[in-house]
Design a protein around this motif. Structure first.
Motif, PDB file in Angstrom:
ATOM      1  N   CYS A  68       0.863  -1.189   0.000  1.00  0.00           N
ATOM      2  CA  CYS A  68       0.000   0.000   0.000  1.00  0.00           C
ATOM      3  C   CYS A  68       0.894   1.232   0.000  1.00  0.00           C
ATOM      4  O   CYS A  68       0.678   2.195  -0.730  1.00  0.00           O
ATOM      5  CB  CYS A  68      -0.880   0.024   1.245  1.00  0.00           C
ATOM      6  N   SER A  69       1.918   1.195   0.856  1.00  0.00           N
ATOM      7  CA  SER A  69       2.854   2.308   0.948  1.00  0.00           C
ATOM      8  C   SER A  69       3.490   2.595  -0.396  1.00  0.00           C
ATOM      9  O   SER A  69       3.604   3.745  -0.814  1.00  0.00           O
ATOM     10  CB  SER A  69       3.935   1.984   1.976  1.00  0.00           C
ATOM     11  N   SER A  70       3.865   1.539  -1.093  1.00  0.00           N
ATOM     12  CA  SER A  70       4.551   1.719  -2.365  1.00  0.00           C
ATOM     13  C   SER A  70       3.630   2.242  -3.462  1.00  0.00           C
ATOM     14  O   SER A  70       4.082   2.624  -4.535  1.00  0.00           O
ATOM     15  CB  SER A  70       5.202   0.406  -2.793  1.00  0.00           C
ATOM     16  N   GLY A 111       7.623   0.286   2.417  1.00  0.00           N
ATOM     17  CA  GLY A 111       6.876  -0.111   3.607  1.00  0.00           C
ATOM     18  C   GLY A 111       7.766  -0.938   4.504  1.00  0.00           C
ATOM     19  O   GLY A 111       8.899  -1.295   4.142  1.00  0.00           O
ATOM     20  N   ASP A 112       7.256  -1.239   5.682  1.00  0.00           N
ATOM     21  CA  ASP A 112       8.017  -2.066   6.616  1.00  0.00           C
ATOM     22  C   ASP A 112       8.192  -3.470   6.037  1.00  0.00           C
ATOM     23  O   ASP A 112       9.232  -4.099   6.214  1.00  0.00           O
ATOM     24  CB  ASP A 112       7.337  -2.123   7.994  1.00  0.00           C
ATOM     25  N   GLY A 113       7.188  -3.943   5.292  1.00  0.00           N
ATOM     26  CA  GLY A 113       7.326  -5.241   4.631  1.00  0.00           C
ATOM     27  C   GLY A 113       8.331  -5.149   3.497  1.00  0.00           C
ATOM     28  O   GLY A 113       9.267  -5.941   3.399  1.00  0.00           O
ATOM     29  N   ASP A 114       8.164  -4.149   2.669  1.00  0.00           N
ATOM     30  CA  ASP A 114       8.985  -3.960   1.479  1.00  0.00           C
ATOM     31  C   ASP A 114      10.458  -3.788   1.842  1.00  0.00           C
ATOM     32  O   ASP A 114      11.339  -4.293   1.150  1.00  0.00           O
ATOM     33  CB  ASP A 114       8.458  -2.720   0.743  1.00  0.00           C
ATOM     34  N   SER A 115      10.738  -3.096   2.947  1.00  0.00           N
ATOM     35  CA  SER A 115      12.128  -2.809   3.310  1.00  0.00           C
ATOM     36  C   SER A 115      12.738  -3.814   4.276  1.00  0.00           C
ATOM     37  O   SER A 115      13.922  -4.092   4.203  1.00  0.00           O
ATOM     38  CB  SER A 115      12.232  -1.423   3.972  1.00  0.00           C
TER      39      SER A 115
HETATM   40  C1  LIG Z   1       7.984 -10.883  -4.891  1.00  0.00           C
HETATM   41  C2  LIG Z   1       6.746 -10.660  -4.123  1.00  0.00           C
HETATM   42  N1  LIG Z   1       6.504 -11.316  -2.999  1.00  0.00           N
HETATM   43  C3  LIG Z   1       5.371 -11.107  -2.303  1.00  0.00           C
HETATM   44  C4  LIG Z   1       4.458 -10.229  -2.725  1.00  0.00           C
HETATM   45  C5  LIG Z   1       3.160 -10.039  -1.947  1.00  0.00           C
HETATM   46  N2  LIG Z   1       3.146  -8.771  -1.245  1.00  0.00           N
HETATM   47  C6  LIG Z   1       2.569  -7.688  -1.759  1.00  0.00           C
HETATM   48  S1  LIG Z   1       2.639  -6.380  -0.749  1.00  0.00           S
HETATM   49  C7  LIG Z   1       3.438  -7.249   0.428  1.00  0.00           C
HETATM   50  C8  LIG Z   1       3.813  -6.640   1.734  1.00  0.00           C
HETATM   51  C9  LIG Z   1       3.684  -5.171   1.788  1.00  0.00           C
HETATM   52  O1  LIG Z   1       3.905  -4.731   3.069  1.00  0.00           O
HETATM   53  P1  LIG Z   1       4.463  -3.289   3.369  1.00  0.00           P
HETATM   54  O2  LIG Z   1       5.655  -3.047   2.563  1.00  0.00           O
HETATM   55  O3  LIG Z   1       4.575  -3.128   4.836  1.00  0.00           O
HETATM   56  O4  LIG Z   1       3.349  -2.328   2.770  1.00  0.00           O
HETATM   57  P2  LIG Z   1       1.937  -1.874   3.376  1.00  0.00           P
HETATM   58  O5  LIG Z   1       0.934  -2.509   2.477  1.00  0.00           O
HETATM   59  O6  LIG Z   1       1.839  -2.335   4.763  1.00  0.00           O
HETATM   60  O7  LIG Z   1       1.962  -0.422   3.270  1.00  0.00           O
HETATM   61  C10 LIG Z   1       3.634  -8.535   0.016  1.00  0.00           C
HETATM   62  C11 LIG Z   1       4.304  -9.551   0.825  1.00  0.00           C
HETATM   63  C12 LIG Z   1       4.733  -9.549  -3.932  1.00  0.00           C
HETATM   64  N3  LIG Z   1       3.879  -8.615  -4.418  1.00  0.00           N
HETATM   65  N4  LIG Z   1       5.854  -9.762  -4.597  1.00  0.00           N
END
Ligand SMILES: Cc1ncc(C[n+]2csc(CCOP(=O)(O)OP(=O)(O)O)c2C)c(N)n1
Ligand SMILES: Cc1cc2nc3c(=O)[nH]c(=O)nc-3n(C[C@H](O)[C@H](O)[C@H](O)COP(=O)(O)OP(=O)(O)OC[C@H]3O[C@@H](n4cnc5c(N)ncnc54)[C@H](O)[C@@H]3O)c2cc1C
Ligand code: SF4
Ligand code: SF4
Ligand code: SF4
Ligand SMILES: [Mg+2]
Lengths: 351, 601
Positions: A68-70, A111-115
C-alpha cells in the motif's frame, strides 16, 4: 478508497511558492488507499514539503516497491518522474536512476514489509552506498496490501486484528540504519505534520541517504486495541527527542533562534537545520549515544521521534565512485560515447 | 473558542448563504435540485411557500441571494438563482390544485388591507386559507402596486403579473379597485377587526433647481413610469436626460428608448461604484446604448424661449474628508442637450390620509413608528408592511413583511400575544446511501455562469411590452443548476468519533479544515490551513478531540459541500446531512395553537 474525485477547485487565497505554484499543484491522482490510512497523511506532508521547498515537479523522481505504501507515489506530485519497481527492489532501481541523473530529487517510498522483509538486503546496501535520496518507510507493523499479516517491524506482544500474538522480535529500521552507518536517521508519525514536514524538507536537502521511518497506522488491519501501531497507541507513546526546523538558505539563521536553546546544522546547499533538544543530554551528532538512547526508549515501549542522527560530512555514492559531476543527459554525445576506437583502447588495457 | 452550538438553527441556516440573505428565506438549494430533477412544479411550490410570486421574482427580484452565493466567492460569478426561479415558473404547468383550500365557513374576522401591492397580497395569501374575510382597498384601477404601475412590461410581462396576482384574488378576496382610502379614521370606523397598511412609498422626490417649473417636459420618474404603464404617455423627446442612478433611472431610460428617445443619457452625481442601481440593470441599460455620465451634478434646467433645451451640470470630483464623508468640488460645467428630463432621485412614503390624532405615531421624518418584529404601529390593531413600513425597499422585502404581518394580524384577531411567535426550526437528515454513495449530486461542475439570451436590439424596441430576456431552456437550466454547491447539505461533525488521522484535512479541496490547539477566535483564524480572512463567515469549532484534546476547526467560507471529508473519514465523524429550515407562517401558528388547545382540553 473513494469513488469521488477531488475537484480542481481550490481556495482562491491559497498561498503560492517561489515558482508561483500552490500546494494543489503538487497533488497526484486520487488515493485508492483505505480512507484514514496513515500513508495518505504522509502523502499530504510530502506535498506540503515539496511545495514549501518550491521544488520544480519535473526535478523530482519518485521510486517505490510493492505494498500500500509503495502505491503512494501515484498520489503526490503528478508531474514528477516515477518508477514502481518489484517488491523490495526499489533501492537498486533508485541507484541506477541516481547514477544516470544525479541532479534529481529522489524520493523513495517503501513499507516495513517492502524494506525489512523481502527488501532487507537492498535496504542495507543502499544505506552503505549513501545514495543521495530520501527514503521513507511508511511503517504500520503489517503487510497492509496482503491483508494484515505481521511484518518484521511488529512488536513482540502486539496482537493482530484476529487475535494472534506476535512473538518474533522486531527489526527496528532506525537502529538498523544507525548500525549500518546511515548519515541521516529520523523517525516521525503520520499524525504529526508539524514535525513531519520540516523533517522531510531537511531530509530532501541532506546530501546522502536520509532515512525517515514514519509510524503510519493501517486503519483497516492494525488500528485496534492491543495493536502497538494504532493511532491511539502511537499518540500515547511517541515522544519528540528533538524539534527540527528547516531554514532556507535565504533566511537569516541567527535571527531565528537564541544561542543555547538550539543548534544549527548547515547542509550542503547552505540551508540549515535548527535542532532544539527536548531530551536533555541528547546529541544527534553522536552515533553511539543516539543508538543507546533509541534502544533504551524502545525497551520501555516508547517511540523516540525527531531527527535522531545526522552526519553531513560523509562522501555520498557519487563521491565514492568518482563519477562525473554532470548527469548523463548533459554530457555531450561524443564525450559520453567516445566511439569504437576509444573502446578498443580501453579493452587493450586489459589484454 | 467555545464548542460551536449547532443545535441553534441559525448556525446551519447561515451556511446556506443564499437562503440566509433572502429576506423571505426561500429554500434555494432545494428548488434548484428539484429543477435539476425536472420537477418544475415542485420547484415552483417550494418558491411559492416563501416568496409567493416566483414567476414575477424570477424576472425582477433584487436578488440579494446572488451577491451572497458561495459560488461567487469560490469563483467569481454566483449561480443564476433568480433566473432559475423563472425556469421553474415557466415550465411548471398547472399548479392550481396544489393551492391551499379556502374554507367555505369564514372565521368571522374581517381584515382591511390598504393598497393591492405585493405586501398586501402576501397578507391575503396567508390569511385567506385560515378563513378570514379580506377586503383590499386599492386606489388604482388594477391590483399589483408598483409591480404593475412602475416596473416596465419589457421586464415583467402583464400576463405573468396577472397570473400570480389572480391566484390570490381568486381565493375570494374582496378587491375594491379605484377605492383610494382618504381617511384612516373613517376606515377604522368601518368595523374591521384589524387593518394592514400596504400603501407603498408612492412619492417621487423633487429636484428644485432653476427652471424646474418652466417646462412641461420635466417628469418625476415614478409618476412618468406609471403613466407609461397605463398608456397615458406614449412618446418622449429625442434627447432625454434622466437624473439619478438607481433602478428607477434604469427603467426610465430603457422605457424612453421604446417611446422615441434617440439620445438617452443617465446622469449621476456619484462615481459608478456608488450607483444604487444593481450591476445587472446597469448592464442591460448599457447593452441598449444608454449613455451613462458619472460625476455630473445637475445645477439648472436650461430653458430657451420657454422651451427646455438642456440640463446644466457641474462636473465634480469627490474626496473623503476626515470624518470619511464624501464631499464634491466642481471642476467644470457642461450643458447636456435635452428635450425631456426625467427625475429619478428617490422615493419616499407619504401618509396625508392618516390623521395624526388617532394614536398612530410618526417619527420626525414623517414615517410611521412600526415594530420591526410584529409590524404593529403604535395603534393596536393597525399594522404596516412593505415600502409603507420602513421606506422603499423591494418586492421580496415586502413579501417577507407580509408573512410576518399576517402572523401578527392572525394573533391579534385571535387574542393571542403578538410577541410569542413560533421560532425557526431546523431538521438534519443524513444523505449517506451506501458505502460510497450520497443522495445528492456532489460533483463540482466547473462550468461558467450561463449568460441570459436577449431579444436582439433591432426587434426589442418595436413595442413597449416585448420581454427582453428569453429565459433559460430546460437544457440550459440543466447546466446552470449543476453549478449550485448544495450548501444545505451540511458537514456535521461528531467529536468523539474522530481519531485525528487527518484524512479529511488532506482531502478537502478548498482547505476548510484544520485540527489545532484551541484559542480565541482572532488567533485561531490566523492559524488555519488558509487563514480565515472573511469575518462574515463563521468558524465551526468542535469540542476537544479524544486523543490530543486539540479541536477540529472548519472555516465555512469556502466549503463546496463536496462531501469528500465525510467520504474519506474512516469513522464517519463527518457526515453530510441535509438541513431543512422551517420558517413559520400564519398557518403554522394556527396549527400549533389548535394542537395546544387539544392538549389542554
Ligand atoms: C515478490 C513478491 N513477494 C510477495 C508479494 C506479496 N506482497 C505484496 S505487498 C506485500 C507486503 C507489503 O507490506 P508493506 O511493505 O509493509 O506495505 P503496506 O501494504 O503495509 O503499506 C507482500 C508480501 C509480492 N507482491 N511480490
Ligand atoms: C421604477 C421602479 C422599479 C422597481 N423595480 C423593482 C424590481 O425590479 N425589483 C424589485 O424587487 N423591486 C422593484 N421596485 C420596488 C418595488 O416595486 C417595491 O418595493 C414594492 O412594490 C413595494 O410593495 P408594496 O406592496 O409595499 O407597495 P406598492 O407596490 O407600492 O403598492 C402599494 C399600492 O397601494 C396603493 N395605494 C397607495 N395609497 C393608497 C391609499 N391611500 N388607498 C388605497 N390604495 C393606496 C398604490 O396605488 C399601490 O397599488 C421598483 C420600484 C420602482 C419605483
Ligand atoms: S490496508 Fe492498511 S495500509 Fe493498506 S491502504 Fe488500507 S489502511 Fe492503508
Ligand atoms: S464538504 Fe468537506 S471536503 Fe468538501 S469542501 Fe466542505 S469541508 Fe471540504
Ligand atoms: S477523517 Fe475523520 S477521523 Fe480522520 S481526522 Fe477527519 S474527522 Fe477525524
Ligand atoms: Mg506495512
Amino acid at each position: 478508497m473513494s469513488f469521488m474525485t477531488k475537484p480542481k477547485v481550490a481556495h482562491p487565497r491559497l498561498r503560492r511558492n517561489n515558482l508561483g505554484l500552490t500546494r494543489r499543484d503538487y497533488e497526484g491522482t486520487m488515493s485508492t488507499l483505505c480512507a484514514g490510512c496513515g500513508h495518505d497523511s504522509i502523502t499530504a506532508a510530502l506535498i506540503e514539503a515539496c511545495f514549501e521547498l518550491s521544488l520544480p515537479p519535473h526535478r523530482i523522481a519518485k521510486m517505490s516497491g510493492i505494498g500500500c505504501s509503495s502505491k503512494t507515489p501515484a498520489y503526490f506530485v503528478g508531474a514528477a518522474h516515477g518508477f514502481n519497481s518489484v517488491h523490495g527492489r526499489m533501492p537498486s532501481i533508485a541507484t541506477g536512476a541516481n547514477a544516470a541523473n544525479r541532479d534529481l530529487y529522489y524520493i523513495g517510498i517503501s513499507g516495513d514489509g517492502d524494506s525489512l522483509s523481502i527488501g532487507m538486503g537492498q535496504f542495507s546496501h543502499v544505506i552503505r552506498r549513501n545514495l543521495h535520496m530520501l527514503y521513507v518507510i511508511e511503517n504500520n507493523g503489517v503487510y497492509g496490501l496482503t491483508k494484515g499479516q505481521f511484518s518484521a517491524s511488529a512488536d513482540v506482544g502486539s496482537k493482530a486484528k484476529k487475535g494472534e500474538v506476535n512473538l518474533q522480535s522486531p527489526i527496528d529500521p532506525v537502529l538498523t540504519a544507525l548500525a549500518l552507518g546511515c548519515t541521516f536517521v529520523a523517525r516521525s508519525f503520520s499524525g504529526d505534520k508539524e514535525q513531519l514536514v520540516p523533517l522531510i524538507k531537511a531530509a530532501m536537502k541532506h546530501r546522502g541517504f536520509a532515512l525517515l521511518d514514519i509510524l503510519s497506522p493501517c486503519v483497516t488491519f492494525n488500528d485496534h486495541e492491543d495493536s502497538t501501531k494504532s493511532y491511539a497507541y502511537t499518540r500515547q507513546f511517541y515522544h519528540p527527542a528533538i524539534h527540527t526546523d528547516f531554514v532556507e538558505p535565504t533566511q537569516n539563521i541567527a535571527a531565528t533562534y537564541k544561542q543555547g536553546e538550539a543548534f544549527p546544522v548547515t547542509l550542503h546547499d547552505g540551508s540549515n537545520i535548527l535542532l532544539r533538544k527536548v531530551a536533555k543530554d541528547y546529541d544527534p551528532t553522536d552515533r553511539r549515544l543516539a543508538f543507546d538512547f533509541v534502544e533504551e526508549n524502545l525497551k520501555s515501549g516508547e517511540y523516540l521521534t525527531g531527527l535522531l542522527y545526522i552526519d553531513e560530512s560523509k562522501p555520498d555514492f557519487h563521491d565514492m565512485a568518482q563519477t562525473d559531476h554532470r548527469p548523463l543527459n548533459e554530457i555531450p554525445y561524443a564525450e559520453l560515447n567516445p566511439g569504437a576506437d576509444a573502446m578498443k583502447k580501453i579493452l587493450a588495457r586489459y589484454r | 473558542m467555545d464548542k460551536t452550538d449547532t443545535a441553534k438553527p441559525d448556525f446551519f441556516h447561515k451556511v446556506v448563504d443564499c437562503q440566509w440573505a433572502c429576506p423571505a428565506h426561500t429554500d434555494v438549494p432545494e428548488y434548484i435540485r428539484l429543477i435539476a430533477q425536472g420537477r418544475f412544479a415542485d420547484a415552483y411550490m417550494v418558491n411559492r411557500e416563501s416568496n409567493v410570486f416566483p414567476a414575477i421574482l424570477g424576472r425582477v427580484c433584487d436578488r440579494p441571494c446572488e451577491p451572497a452565493c458561495r459560488r461567487g466567492r469560490v469563483e467569481d460569478k454566483p449561480v443564476a438563482i433568480c433566473r432559475l426561479k423563472r425556469v421553474a415558473a415557466d415550465l411548471k404547468g398547472d399548479i392550481d390544485d396544489r393551492l391551499p383550500a379556502i374554507p367555505k365557513a369564514k372565521n368571522g374576522k374581517r381584515v382591511a388591507l390598504v393598497g393591492a401591492g405585493c405586501a398586501s397580497l402576501t397578507v391575503a395569501n396567508d390569511l385567506m386559507p385560515l378563513g378570514y374575510d379580506i377586503t383590499i382597498f386599492e386606489a388604482l384601477g388594477v391590483p399589483g402596486g408598483l409591480m404593475r404601475s412602475n416596473i416596465p412590461a419589457f421586464r415583467l410581462p402583464e400576463a405573468v403579473l396577472s397570473e400570480e396576482i389572480g391566484r390570490i384574488i381568486d381565493m375570494g378576496v374582496d378587491l375594491r379597485l379605484g377605492a383610494r382610502v382618504n381617511s384612516m379614521k373613517e376606515l377604522l370606523g368601518q368595523g374591521f377587526d384589524a387593518v394592514f397598511v400596504g400603501s407603498g412609498a408612492p412619492k417621487g422626490k423633487e429636484l428644485n433647481l432653476p427652471g424646474r417649473h418652466e417646462s412641461d417636459q420635466i417628469f418625476i420618474g415614478i409618476d412618468w413610469l406609471e403613466s407609461v404603464a397605463f398608456e397615458h404617455t406614449d412618446s418622449i423627446g429625442e434627447n432625454v436626460v434622466i437624473i439619478g442612478a438607481g433602478n428607477t433611472a434604469m427603467d426610465c431610460c430603457r422605457s424612453a428608448l421604446r417611446l422615441g428617445g434617440k439620445n438617452v443619457t443617465v446622469a449621476a452625481r456619484k462615481p459608478r461604484h456608488l450607483f444604487k442601481a444593481s450591476d445587472w440593470e446597469l448592464e442591460d441599460a448599457e447593452e441598449e446604448k444608454v449613455n451613462i455620465l458619472v460625476n455630473h451634478a445637475p445645477e439648472e434646467f436650461v430653458i430657451e424661449n420657454g422651451k427646455l433645451t438642456g440640463v446644466k451640470f457641474a462636473i465634480v470630483e469627490w474626496s473623503e474628508d476626515e470624518t470619511g464623508r464624501l464631499t464634491s468640488k466642481a471642476l467644470d460645467h457642461v450643458v447636456v442637450p435635452a428635450d425631456s428630463v426625467i427625475l429619478a432621485v428617490g422615493q419616499e412614503n407619504a401618509f396625508p390620509w392618516v390623521e395624526r390624532d388617532i394614536g398612530l405615531e410618526f417619527n420626525k421624518w414623517e414615517e410611521p413608528v412600526v415594530d420591526p418584529i410584529t409590524f404593529e404601529s403604535t395603534r393596536k390593531g393597525v399594522f404596516f408592511g412593505g415600502d409603507a413600513a420602513f421606506g422603499p425597499k423591494n418586492i421580496i422585502w415586502a413579501v417577507a413583511h407580509g408573512h410576518q404581518a399576517a402572523i401578527s394580524l392572525h394573533k391579534y384577531c385571535q387574542d393571542q400575544p403578538l410577541t410569542t411567535r413560533l421560532p425557526d426550526t431546523l431538521n438534519l437528515g443524513s444523505r449517506k446511501m451506501g458505502l460510497h454513495e450520497w443522495s445528492y449530486a456532489n460533483d463540482y461542475n466547473p462550468a461558467q455562469r450561463l449568460k441570459m439570451n436577449h431579444v436582439d436590439l433591432t426587434n426589442r424596441f418595436k413595442e413597449m411590452n416585448i420581454e427582453v430576456e428569453l429565459g433559460f431552456s430546460p437544457e440550459q437550466a440543466a447546466e446552470e443548476v449543476a453549478r449550485c454547491l448544495n450548501c444545505d447539505i451540511q458537514t456535521v461533525f461528531t467529536d468523539d468519533l474522530c481519531i485525528e488521522c487527518d484524512a479529511c484535512l488532506d482531502i478537502c479541496p478548498t482547505d476548510c479544515l484544520t485540527i489545532t490547539r484551541n484559542s480565541d477566535e482572532e488567533d485561531l483564524r490566523t492559524r488555519l490551513r488558509v487563514p480565515a480572512e472573511n469575518l462574515t463567515q463563521p468558524l465551526f469549532v468542535s469540542g476537544p478531540l479524544k486523543q490530543t484534546a486539540r479541536v477540529m476547526v472548519k472555516d465555512e467560507d469556502m466549503c463546496v459541500h463536496c462531501g469528500l471529508c465525510a467520504e474519506r473519514c474512516p469513522t464517519a465523524a463527518w457526515d453530510m446531512q441535509k438541513s431543512c429550515i422551517k420558517i413559520p407562517y400564519a398557518v403554522d401558528e394556527e396549527t400549533a395553537w389548535q394542537k395546544r388547545q387539544k392538549k389542554s382540553a
